[in-house]
Scaffold this motif. Structure first.
Motif, PDB file in Angstrom:
ATOM      1  N   ILE A 199      28.725  10.088   0.897  1.00 57.53           N
ATOM      2  CA  ILE A 199      27.764   9.278   0.134  1.00 57.53           C
ATOM      3  C   ILE A 199      26.666   8.758   1.052  1.00 57.53           C
ATOM      4  CG2 ILE A 199      27.499   7.102  -1.135  1.00 57.53           C
ATOM      5  CD1 ILE A 199      30.293   7.646  -2.318  1.00 57.53           C
ATOM      6  N   ALA A 200      27.047   8.322   2.250  1.00 56.51           N
ATOM      7  CA  ALA A 200      26.052   7.810   3.191  1.00 56.51           C
ATOM      8  C   ALA A 200      25.042   8.887   3.575  1.00 56.51           C
ATOM      9  CB  ALA A 200      26.748   7.270   4.439  1.00 56.51           C
ATOM     10  N   LYS A 201      25.515  10.106   3.798  1.00 59.27           N
ATOM     11  CA  LYS A 201      24.608  11.199   4.162  1.00 59.27           C
ATOM     12  C   LYS A 201      23.644  11.520   3.025  1.00 59.27           C
ATOM     13  CE  LYS A 201      27.457  13.440   7.666  1.00 59.27           C
ATOM     14  NZ  LYS A 201      28.238  14.648   8.064  1.00 59.27           N
ATOM     15  N   ASP A 202      24.084  11.300   1.788  1.00 56.74           N
ATOM     16  CA  ASP A 202      23.218  11.562   0.630  1.00 56.74           C
ATOM     17  C   ASP A 202      22.201  10.452   0.388  1.00 56.74           C
ATOM     18  OD1 ASP A 202      24.549  13.929   0.148  1.00 56.74           O
ATOM     19  OD2 ASP A 202      25.888  13.076  -1.380  1.00 56.74           O
ATOM     20  N   HIS A 203      22.482   9.245   0.909  1.00 62.13           N
ATOM     21  CA  HIS A 203      21.656   8.094   0.547  1.00 62.13           C
ATOM     22  C   HIS A 203      20.990   7.375   1.716  1.00 62.13           C
ATOM     23  CE1 HIS A 203      24.161   8.524  -3.090  1.00 62.13           C
ATOM     24  NE2 HIS A 203      23.183   7.918  -3.721  1.00 62.13           N
ATOM     25  N   SER A 204      21.323   7.747   2.946  1.00 67.24           N
ATOM     26  CA  SER A 204      20.858   6.924   4.063  1.00 67.24           C
ATOM     27  C   SER A 204      20.449   7.787   5.251  1.00 67.24           C
ATOM     28  CB  SER A 204      21.961   5.953   4.495  1.00 67.24           C
ATOM     29  OG  SER A 204      21.592   5.233   5.651  1.00 67.24           O
ATOM     30  N   MET A 205      19.501   7.276   6.017  1.00 67.35           N
ATOM     31  CA  MET A 205      19.120   7.891   7.296  1.00 67.35           C
ATOM     32  C   MET A 205      19.757   7.136   8.457  1.00 67.35           C
ATOM     33  SD  MET A 205      17.276  10.501   6.620  1.00 67.35           S
ATOM     34  CE  MET A 205      16.470  10.840   8.191  1.00 67.35           C
ATOM     35  N   GLY A 206      20.561   6.128   8.127  1.00 66.02           N
ATOM     36  CA  GLY A 206      21.210   5.325   9.163  1.00 66.02           C
ATOM     37  C   GLY A 206      22.548   5.918   9.564  1.00 66.02           C
ATOM     38  N   TYR A 207      23.463   5.065  10.004  1.00 63.65           N
ATOM     39  CA  TYR A 207      24.777   5.501  10.467  1.00 63.65           C
ATOM     40  C   TYR A 207      25.571   6.100   9.314  1.00 63.65           C
ATOM     41  CZ  TYR A 207      29.482   5.256  12.445  1.00 63.65           C
ATOM     42  OH  TYR A 207      30.746   5.563  12.884  1.00 63.65           O
ATOM     43  N   THR A 208      26.163   7.276   9.554  1.00 66.60           N
ATOM     44  CA  THR A 208      26.924   7.951   8.506  1.00 66.60           C
ATOM     45  C   THR A 208      28.307   8.408   8.988  1.00 66.60           C
ATOM     46  OG1 THR A 208      25.959  10.111   9.073  1.00 66.60           O
ATOM     47  CG2 THR A 208      24.819   8.805   7.390  1.00 66.60           C
ATOM     48  N   GLY A 209      28.706   8.022  10.188  1.00 68.56           N
ATOM     49  CA  GLY A 209      29.944   8.533  10.761  1.00 68.56           C
ATOM     50  C   GLY A 209      31.190   7.792  10.315  1.00 68.56           C
ATOM     51  N   PHE A 210      31.301   7.492   9.040  1.00 65.36           N
ATOM     52  CA  PHE A 210      32.420   6.686   8.550  1.00 65.36           C
ATOM     53  C   PHE A 210      33.716   7.494   8.529  1.00 65.36           C
ATOM     54  CE2 PHE A 210      28.584   4.932   6.492  1.00 65.36           C
ATOM     55  CZ  PHE A 210      28.596   3.692   7.094  1.00 65.36           C
ATOM     56  N   ASN A 211      34.810   6.801   8.814  1.00 67.29           N
ATOM     57  CA  ASN A 211      36.142   7.399   8.765  1.00 67.29           C
ATOM     58  C   ASN A 211      37.147   6.279   8.524  1.00 67.29           C
ATOM     59  OD1 ASN A 211      36.523   6.136  11.306  1.00 67.29           O
ATOM     60  ND2 ASN A 211      35.738   7.948  12.360  1.00 67.29           N
ATOM     61  N   SER A 212      38.426   6.564   8.731  1.00 66.49           N
ATOM     62  CA  SER A 212      39.442   5.558   8.426  1.00 66.49           C
ATOM     63  C   SER A 212      39.364   4.338   9.337  1.00 66.49           C
ATOM     64  CB  SER A 212      40.841   6.178   8.525  1.00 66.49           C
ATOM     65  OG  SER A 212      41.110   6.609   9.844  1.00 66.49           O
ATOM     66  N   SER A 213      38.690   4.452  10.484  1.00 66.52           N
ATOM     67  CA  SER A 213      38.585   3.307  11.394  1.00 66.52           C
ATOM     68  C   SER A 213      37.363   2.442  11.102  1.00 66.52           C
ATOM     69  CB  SER A 213      38.544   3.782  12.852  1.00 66.52           C
ATOM     70  OG  SER A 213      37.354   4.497  13.106  1.00 66.52           O
ATOM     71  N   SER A 214      36.597   2.781  10.098  1.00 69.10           N
ATOM     72  CA  SER A 214      35.374   2.038   9.773  1.00 69.10           C
ATOM     73  C   SER A 214      35.655   0.897   8.801  1.00 69.10           C
ATOM     74  CB  SER A 214      34.337   2.973   9.149  1.00 69.10           C
ATOM     75  OG  SER A 214      34.056   4.062   9.995  1.00 69.10           O
ATOM     76  N   GLY A 215      34.965  -0.197   8.994  1.00 68.81           N
ATOM     77  CA  GLY A 215      35.116  -1.333   8.100  1.00 68.81           C
ATOM     78  C   GLY A 215      34.755  -0.998   6.666  1.00 68.81           C
ATOM     79  N   LEU A 216      33.719  -0.184   6.475  1.00 65.70           N
ATOM     80  CA  LEU A 216      33.275   0.143   5.127  1.00 65.70           C
ATOM     81  C   LEU A 216      34.379   0.819   4.325  1.00 65.70           C
ATOM     82  CD1 LEU A 216      31.095   0.371   2.957  1.00 65.70           C
ATOM     83  CD2 LEU A 216      30.369   2.528   4.019  1.00 65.70           C
ATOM     84  N   SER A 217      35.018   1.806   4.904  1.00 62.39           N
ATOM     85  CA  SER A 217      36.059   2.524   4.164  1.00 62.39           C
ATOM     86  C   SER A 217      37.228   1.604   3.827  1.00 62.39           C
ATOM     87  CB  SER A 217      36.532   3.740   4.958  1.00 62.39           C
ATOM     88  OG  SER A 217      37.024   3.371   6.232  1.00 62.39           O
ATOM     89  N   LYS A 218      37.532   0.665   4.698  1.00 63.05           N
ATOM     90  CA  LYS A 218      38.642  -0.264   4.446  1.00 63.05           C
ATOM     91  C   LYS A 218      38.298  -1.229   3.307  1.00 63.05           C
ATOM     92  CE  LYS A 218      40.067   0.072   9.230  1.00 63.05           C
ATOM     93  NZ  LYS A 218      41.099   1.077   8.917  1.00 63.05           N
TER      94      LYS A 218
END
Length: 479
Positions: free
Chosen positions: A115-134
């Motif tokens: 979703i981040a890659k589709d909507h943002s030019m900022g940081y997109t490297g989300f995974n299970s260790s990211s606050g956003l996914s949690k």
């Protein structure tokens, strides 16, 4: 009266505190260990952190008072990146802290990345260790608790809030993996239009080290303080360690060799890496702090050479440089400074144990040099100095090899820890004008190593051979 600064580091396996004076001397230190279990890698009690923080503050304040009169001027907190806590209206946790190492949000992390890659030019490297996914995972898993959320906070924010009474504020470094757009300096709309988050949950984001307020009066009184120290916005543990290493000005880079090799630096412009090897935090002085982490590091030392390490270190000088090529990767796949999912390590055979030890150190040094070549190519800025940290920095022979391989000076500082970096941050806008000035005055040199003309020329040839081998194996695509 001498001014003092407290740095607090809330880690996975324990909490640490240091008290540093205005000349950078370590006046006092304290630690509390946490029991490490499978569950504690997934969730931990914020109340346990706070109880530990109170003990640490009491210990360093009382220890500091015994040695000299110190006016504690400011406090900063660092903690793990990606660890988050939902709070209710009373700023009480609705759940234990969701640790960065909690794998339960893996699938959500992949969704957030797409979703981040589709909507943002900022940081997109989300995974299970990211606050956003949690955060998204928690809202889906516990919708009734999600209805009661007032704030999402990071680990450092929670302790900062308990000390100061100031809530709803975080810093650039903690906000990055929670979805904050550092370029536009805003929470992007897709977090709220496409994911299950609410804008009012998200904190105000400030540079690390900005004054938020002062220690709560009751807390200062209970700790026996006559004044109320300033409390600043916090920072992630990796960035705090980078500060402690000395790498705080443009052109400065830090290499930490622990289980893995991690490099972090300071550039004037953001590094934009189309392959995702680098990502960039934002420096308090509006520079950028790019970095990346390899799957290769010093794990091979622990696995194969730890039983006679001291003897090997003494013999190493006799084998520098070797004529062998080594890439001591201990798992399949590399993520930095090149991405090669099928990469496998290679090491020499039929040679002495000491020579093998040196060849492996050279291989990691070649990888480090390649990382800095990539950094220079992407940033169009020179790497001027390398500041070393981690267990690998304690090896005199490894420092010598690395300096000559990279043809750069290497500096090792006296106190390299996240807690010390947080103390420098605490001083940066309360006693000094900025982080650079605080670093100059508080970070003390322990050792410096310079390249030698003859040796660095020999390593230039060996490094080219190393790159050609990576090219032959299709791990990299250009020499």
């Amino acid at each position: 009266m001498n001014s003092g600064f407290i740095g607090l580091d809330i880690g996975t396996q324990g909490a640490r505190a240091v008290l540093v004076d205005s000349k950078g001397q370590l006046v006092a230190k304290a630690k509390v260990d946490f029991e490490l279990t499978e569950n504690s890698r997934i969730e931990q009690s914020p109340q346990m952190w706070w109880d530990s923080t109170l003990k640490l503050l009491q210990n360093v304040i009382s220890e500091g008072a015994e040695f000299q009169k110190i006016n504690i001027k400011a406090i900063s907190v660092t903690s793990t990146s990606g660890t988050v806590i939902p709070l209710n209206d009373n700023r009480e946790p609705l759940s234990d802290a969701l640790m960065y190492s909690d794998p339960r949000s893996h699938e959500v992390g992949e969704e957030c990345k797409k979703i981040a890659k589709d909507h943002s030019m900022g940081y997109t490297g989300f995974n299970s260790s990211s606050g956003l996914s949690k955060m998204v995972w928690f809202c889906r898993k516990f919708p009734r608790k999600a209805e009661k959320i007032k704030h999402w906070v990071h680990a450092a924010d929670f302790i900062t809030g308990k000390i100061s009474g100031v809530w709803g504020v975080t810093d650039y470094t903690n906000a990055l993996k929670s979805g904050y757009d550092l370029r536009k300096e805003q929470w992007p709309n897709y977090l709220f239009s496409t994911l299950e988050l609410h804008r009012e949950w998200m904190p105000k984001v400030l540079p690390s080290g900005e004054i938020l307020g002062q220690m709560r009066s009751e807390l200062a009184q209970n700790l026996g303080l006559k004044n109320r120290p300033f409390v600043t916005s916090g920072i992630t543990d990796g960035c705090a360690s980078q500060i402690a290493s000395g790498a705080i000005k443009p052109g400065d880079w830090n290499t930490t060799i622990g289980t893995t090799l991690v490099i972090k630096g300071v550039t004037r412009k953001e590094i934009i890496d189309p392959y995702g090897r680098f990502y960039s935090h934002k420096h308090p002085e509006n520079y950028w702090m790019p970095g990346g982490a390899s799957n290769t590091g010093a794990d091979w030392v622990t696995e194969s050479f730890n039983t006679d390490l001291e003897a090997l270190e003494e013999k190493a000088i006799n084998y520098i440089p070797t004529s062998h090529l080594s890439y001591p990767l201990r798992q399949q796949g590399e993520r930095f400074p090149f991405i090669a999912p099928n990469a496998k390590g290679f090491e020499p055979t039929d040679i002495s144990r000491a020579e093998h030890f040196v060849a492996n150190m050279e291989g990691v040094a070649f990888l480090e040099k390649y990382a800095y070549e990539v950094a220079e190519k992407l940033s169009l800025e020179k790497v001027n100095k390398v500041f070393s940290a981690g267990g690998g920095s304690l090896s005199e022979s490894w420092l010598k090899i690395r300096s000559n391989v990279m043809d750069l000076p290497i500096y090792r500082m006296k106190w390299i820890s996240g807690a010390f970096g947080a103390a420098v941050l605490a001083a940066s806008q309360t006693h000094f004008t900025n982080l650079t000035e605080a670093g100059i005055n508080l970070i003390n040199l322990d050792k410096e190593i310079f390249p030698e003309n003859g040796l660095k020329l020999q390593y230039q040839e060996r490094y080219q051979a190393f790159k050609e081998e990576l090219l032959r194996k299709n791990y990299i695509t250009e020499n």
